[in-house]
Scaffold this motif. Structure first.
Motif, short mmCIF file in Angstrom:
data_model
loop_
_atom_site.label_atom_id
_atom_site.label_comp_id
_atom_site.label_asym_id
_atom_site.label_seq_id
_atom_site.Cartn_x
_atom_site.Cartn_y
_atom_site.Cartn_z
N ASP A 54 0.90 -1.16 -0.12
CA ASP A 54 0.01 -0.09 -0.06
C ASP A 54 0.90 1.29 0.13
N ILE A 55 0.45 2.24 -0.89
CA ILE A 55 1.45 3.41 -1.02
C ILE A 55 1.44 4.34 0.19
N ASP A 56 0.45 3.95 1.10
CA ASP A 56 0.42 4.68 2.35
C ASP A 56 0.90 3.96 3.34
N ALA A 57 0.69 2.87 3.73
CA ALA A 57 0.77 1.89 4.82
C ALA A 57 2.12 1.04 4.60
N GLY A 58 2.45 1.03 3.34
CA GLY A 58 3.55 0.26 3.16
C GLY A 58 3.14 -1.35 2.95
N ALA A 59 4.11 -2.20 3.15
CA ALA A 59 3.87 -3.62 3.36
C ALA A 59 2.80 -3.96 4.37
N THR A 60 1.67 -4.56 4.03
CA THR A 60 0.76 -5.16 4.84
C THR A 60 0.44 -6.55 4.46
N LEU A 61 0.08 -7.21 5.91
CA LEU A 61 -0.46 -8.58 5.31
C LEU A 61 -1.95 -8.82 5.59
N ALA A 62 -2.43 -8.73 4.45
CA ALA A 62 -3.84 -8.77 4.18
C ALA A 62 -4.69 -9.79 4.72
N HIS A 63 -4.16 -10.99 4.47
CA HIS A 63 -5.00 -12.30 4.79
C HIS A 63 -4.21 -13.23 5.26
N GLN A 64 -4.75 -14.10 6.20
CA GLN A 64 -4.29 -15.30 6.68
C GLN A 64 -5.22 -16.34 6.79
N TYR A 65 -4.86 -17.47 6.47
CA TYR A 65 -5.95 -18.56 6.23
C TYR A 65 -5.00 -19.77 6.64
N PRO A 66 -5.81 -20.72 7.70
CA PRO A 66 -7.30 -20.76 7.99
C PRO A 66 -7.30 -19.66 9.19
N TYR A 67 -6.27 -19.41 9.81
CA TYR A 67 -6.44 -18.47 10.78
C TYR A 67 -5.13 -17.83 11.15
N LYS A 161 2.07 -6.14 -11.30
CA LYS A 161 1.20 -5.74 -12.54
C LYS A 161 0.95 -4.46 -12.79
N GLU A 162 1.16 -3.76 -13.82
CA GLU A 162 1.07 -2.60 -14.32
C GLU A 162 -0.54 -2.21 -14.25
N ASP A 163 -1.03 -1.38 -13.49
CA ASP A 163 -2.49 -0.71 -13.55
C ASP A 163 -2.56 0.67 -13.58
N LYS A 164 -3.08 1.28 -14.57
CA LYS A 164 -2.80 2.77 -14.59
C LYS A 164 -3.88 3.37 -13.82
N SER A 165 -5.06 2.58 -13.52
CA SER A 165 -6.17 2.93 -12.57
C SER A 165 -5.65 3.31 -11.23
N VAL A 166 -4.65 2.68 -10.61
CA VAL A 166 -4.09 2.81 -9.21
C VAL A 166 -2.84 3.68 -9.24
N ARG A 167 -2.54 4.61 -8.15
CA ARG A 167 -1.60 5.14 -7.57
C ARG A 167 -0.38 4.39 -8.02
N ARG A 168 0.63 5.19 -8.49
CA ARG A 168 1.82 4.67 -8.81
C ARG A 168 1.86 3.60 -9.88
N GLY A 169 0.68 3.42 -10.50
CA GLY A 169 0.63 2.70 -11.75
C GLY A 169 0.86 1.23 -11.94
N ALA A 170 1.05 0.68 -10.40
CA ALA A 170 1.07 -0.99 -10.59
C ALA A 170 0.63 -1.35 -9.10
N MET A 171 0.48 -2.70 -9.24
CA MET A 171 -0.09 -3.37 -8.09
C MET A 171 1.09 -4.42 -7.95
N VAL A 172 1.30 -4.43 -6.48
CA VAL A 172 2.55 -5.50 -6.10
C VAL A 172 1.76 -6.46 -5.02
N LYS A 173 1.40 -7.78 -5.12
CA LYS A 173 0.99 -8.73 -4.15
C LYS A 173 1.73 -9.88 -4.12
N ALA A 174 1.84 -10.44 -3.08
CA ALA A 174 2.44 -11.61 -2.76
C ALA A 174 1.67 -12.65 -2.09
#
Length: 815
Positions: A54-67, A161-174
């Motif tokens: 996230d451009i504001d929060a930096g690297a964030t852990l969005a989801h953990q499964y199963p808990y 992945k480049e995406d012009k609709s988002v800030r900085r023009g790209a999405m980074v996910k892991a």
């Protein structure tokens, strides 16, 4: 010789353990999860994690499964999004959980909590907390990821992945999976599919599908090989070894199991048609669980059969090579072939069979050697346990010495993908551990990928090996003892490294003075080294210490020659396994000579009056002097590490579980190296081999120390040409014992034509001699038996039996 060969153990081993809790110092650490009992096999994947930038929060852990894992989320997110991830479309990182309390999975959130059906509960942390309070703390039995209870290996895929609709023009996910299985590379296709799906539809359900798909990979029919069987499989290039173990159990519905899998596939499964078969099965609907794919094809070992191979009616020289395999048998038995299903896509999976717990992930030892084989002289100061050949020490040998001494080794790859530095760390761990086969304790101190946020964790270790991409580490020499720069190929030793060479030299000097003199002492080979201690010596003396005949440099020259000759990765790994195995035996010899006992090997005893020897074998005094000169200092450094303590524990376990009751490796080494062996010792060795190696487990253990790159059964087969008849007879007996099992027949079939021909001729000659001896004995018994004569009653009476009254015919009959 028995008419029927003894039964080979089936695909299911009787070996079980009493607990799945993995203590790093226990014997269970040698065994992968597949060696656990049926009711104790761990889940393939424990957690699935997803991180976003996230451009504001930096690297964030969005989801953990199963808990939630209970591990620091910010640290996980930083490891999943490596430095420079936004500069390349795809990258991979590898890291471990459970190395320290700060990186451990919380016990209350681990996989110990199961549903009544035995499967982990897929619930929120609140419901898990409620179940914990109901069950009580006594029911919690941490398995993996908890400090002291094992490691979870994390494989992470990061994409941009480049995406012009988002800030900085790209999405980074892991997206990452956490598994206790060291063969983490098999999950790469699933991670790619799941991450691509998440980019299209960002939903937490993607993690649930990935988790279920990874844990649904069929492994119930995967053969469970013993430790020696895995070593033997790793030592050979045969693709049909242990083929019989891949046949499913009769009670598992074998025919239906494979027939269901054959829907939509063609009868020919060559390389080109395999892809078409996989594509045709992508859209097929199956009501049964995913099963093993069918593999047909001829054995790739036909090249091992030479022209004009001698044969026999019993097939003792070369087993028949069939043109088509049984259903369910893979083309290469080094892998267990199965499949995973994600959404409606079938993904072929090949699980390596000859893997050990310290042998983690996909790496290349060749790549490591090529990156750090640039010749350069090391500047002072010198450390005797690192610079084993002074300033001319090979960089790869220096890296290995540093890891043996438990120093801090960092691989820096500025501008390189995180995956590359991770592979370097994994390859370095394989060097020092013998690919997980010889030594332990390295993986627990390994950080395939680390960053500046990991400094607080690294400070908890006195020694480690880490891979980093941030160039800031080069300016922090206090964080490393040895720095390996991937960009320049240069290995640098920190000037801040404490020099423990003086203490080591003084200790060795005292040990030499107190050592008892014997024929096997190191007098004459080590004293000269101690008379010129290396610690604190000027650079001129260290240059004099550099020797062109150093065994380490000769070994690296052989490795580079093998690489230039295009030998494969498996061969290069095996050479380093032999190197580390030899180091341990040298350490055992050094320990026995100076203390009179050893904790990591057999005592060094020479052959005397029919009593077989044991321990380390040297070809001659000159080679002993060279080897000990190069190893004495790093042996003393290694003995102070945790790896040495684990080696001692492993040796104690080996002595309790070994199949052969004597030092068979010493006997084979004597046959291979000694040129002036007496006939009495040769007969004693072969007689002991013939009498002590009969069962299947004993045969497998013997073959593990007779790898193909050392000639296989050549040391034993040479006994067929010995001048002493007793040696020849014992050699025939050993080969006969081996050929009773399929694994032994394959080893005999790998011998050259002349050895197989000699074995057949000697065996036929002995059988003919034995048959002739039986005929002669039967004839002797028939000729020597008394003749029964029916004498008339009147002639048999005392009154009538008189020689004068007998006719010539009657007298002849009575005599």
């Amino acid at each position: 010789m028995p008419s029927h060969p003894p039964e080979t153990p089936g695909a299911r081993s009787d070996f079980t353990v009493t607990s799945t809790e993995r203590d790093p110092e226990s014997e269970l650490a040698h065994l992968p999860a597949e060696d656990l009992g049926e009711d104790q096999v761990e889940d393939a994947v424990h957690f699935c994690l997803l991180a976003e930038f996230d451009i504001d929060a930096g690297a964030t852990l969005a989801h953990q499964y199963p808990y939630p894992t209970g591990t620091d989320e910010h640290r996980l997110a930083e490891l999943m999004l490596p430095d420079g991830a936004h500069l390349r479309p795809e990258d991979w990182t590898i890291f471990y959980l459970g190395q320290t309390p700060s990186s451990a999975v919380a016990p209350m959130l681990a996989h110990e909590i199961s549903s009544p059906s035995g499967r982990p509960l897929s619930a929120t942390s609140s419901s898990i907390q409620a179940s914990i309070s109901e069950s009580g703390p006594s029911d919690l039995k941490p398995k993996r990821g908890v400090a002291g209870g094992g490691l979870l290996y994390v494989l992470n895929c990061v994409r941009m992945k480049e995406d012009k609709s988002v800030r900085r023009g790209a999405m980074v996910k892991a997206l990452a999976i956490c598994t206790p299985n060291p063969y983490i590379g098999i999950y790469k296709p699933l991670l790619l599919l799941a991450l691509e799906e998440y980019f299209i539809s960002p939903s937490p359900e993607i993690l649930a599908r990935l988790y279920d798909a990874a844990n649904a990979i069929p492994r119930s029919h995967m053969p469970r090989l013993s430790r020696n069987e895995r070593i033997l499989l790793r030592n050979t290039e045969r693709r049909d070894l242990f083929e019989d173990k891949f046949v499913p159990e009769p009670t598992s519905g074998t025919r239906e199991f494979f027939e269901n899998e054959s829907e939509g596939s063609t009868s020919s499964h060559r390389d080109q048609s395999q892809q078409a078969a996989v594509r045709s099965s992508l859209g097929s609907k199956r009501t049964s669980r995913p099963a093993l794919p069918i593999r047909h094809g001829s054995a790739s070992t036909s090249s091992l059969r030479p022209i004009s191979t001698p044969t026999s009616g019993d097939g003792i020289l070369m087993p028949d090579v069939v043109d088509s395999r049984r259903k369910g048998v893979p083309r290469d038995t080094h892998f267990f072939e199965t499949e995973a299903r994600f959404q409606k896509i079938s993904v072929p999976i090949r699980i390596p069979m000859a893997v050990f717990e310290e042998d983690v992930g996909d790496y290349s030892v060749i790549e490591l050697v090529q990156a750090f084989s640039h010749a350069h002289a090391f500047p002072p100061p010198f450390h005797p346990y690192l610079h084993t050949n002074g300033p001319q020490t090979h960089p790869i040998i220096l890296i290995l010495n540093a890891l043996l001494a438990n120093k801090r080794v960092v691989f820096l790859g500025y501008g390189h993908p995180a995956n590359q530095v991770a592979r370097m760390v994994l390859a370095a761990c394989a060097l020092v551990s013998g690919s997980g086969q010889v030594l332990r304790g390295v993986t627990a101190n390994a950080f395939p990928y680390a960053n500046l946020a990991s400094l607080d964790v690294l400070e908890e270790f006195s020694g480690y090996v880490a891979g980093v991409c941030n160039p800031r580490f080069e300016d922090l020499p206090g964080t490393w003892d040895v720095l390996c720069n991937l960009e320049t190929g240069k290995v640098t030793v920190s000037k801040n490294l404490q020099n423990g060479g003086a203490a080591t030299a003084n200790h060795l000097m005292g040990s030499m003075k107190s050592a008892r003199s014997s024929d096997t002492s190191l007098t004459g080979s080590i004293v000269k080294v101690e008379d010129d201690p290396q610690a604190g010596t000027p650079a001129a003396k260290m240059k004099e210490h550099s020797r062109p005949d150093c065994v380490d440099n000769q070994f690296m020259e052989d490795i580079q020659s093998a690489m230039a000759a295009h030998f494969g990765e498996a061969h290069i790994r095996q050479r380093f396994i032999d190197y580390i195995s030899r180091f341990v035996r040298l350490a055992s010899y050094h320990e026995f000579i100076h203390t009179g006992q050893t904790r990591i090997g057999y005592r060094s005893i020479t052959y005397s009056e029919g009593q077989l020897g044991s321990g380390t074998v040297f070809a001659d005094e000159a080679s002993k002097s060279r080897e000990m000169r190069s190893n004495v200092h790093r042996i003393e450094a290694w003995k102070k590490t945790r790896s040495y303590k684990l080696c001692a524990k492993d040796w104690a376990r080996h002595m309790k579980t070994r199949a052969i009751g004597f030092d068979v490796q010493h006997q084979i080494a004597r046959l291979r190296l000694i040129k002036n062996m007496t006939d009495g010792e040769a007969e004693a060795i072969f007689s002991c081999l013939a009498a002590g190696i009969r069962s299947y487990e004993q045969v497998v253990e013997l073959l593990t120390i007779l790898p193909s790159h050392w000639g296989g059964l050549l040391p034993i087969a040479n006994g067929l040409f010995h001048r002493w008849p007793g040696v020849r007879e014992a050699a025939i007996e050993v080969l006969q014992n081996l050929q009773q099992y399929n694994i032994g027949r394959q080893a005999i079939g790998a011998l050259n034509y002349f050895h197989r021909k000699a074995f057949l001729q000697l065996l036929e000659r002995r059988e003919m001699t034995s048959a002739q001896h039986q005929l002669d004995r039967a004839k002797y018994k028939r000729d020597a038996s008394p003749i029964s004569i029916n004498v008339p009653v009147d002639l048999a009476s005392p009154d009538t039996v008189q020689g004068d009254n007998l006719t010539p015919q009657e007298a002849a009959a009575m005599t």
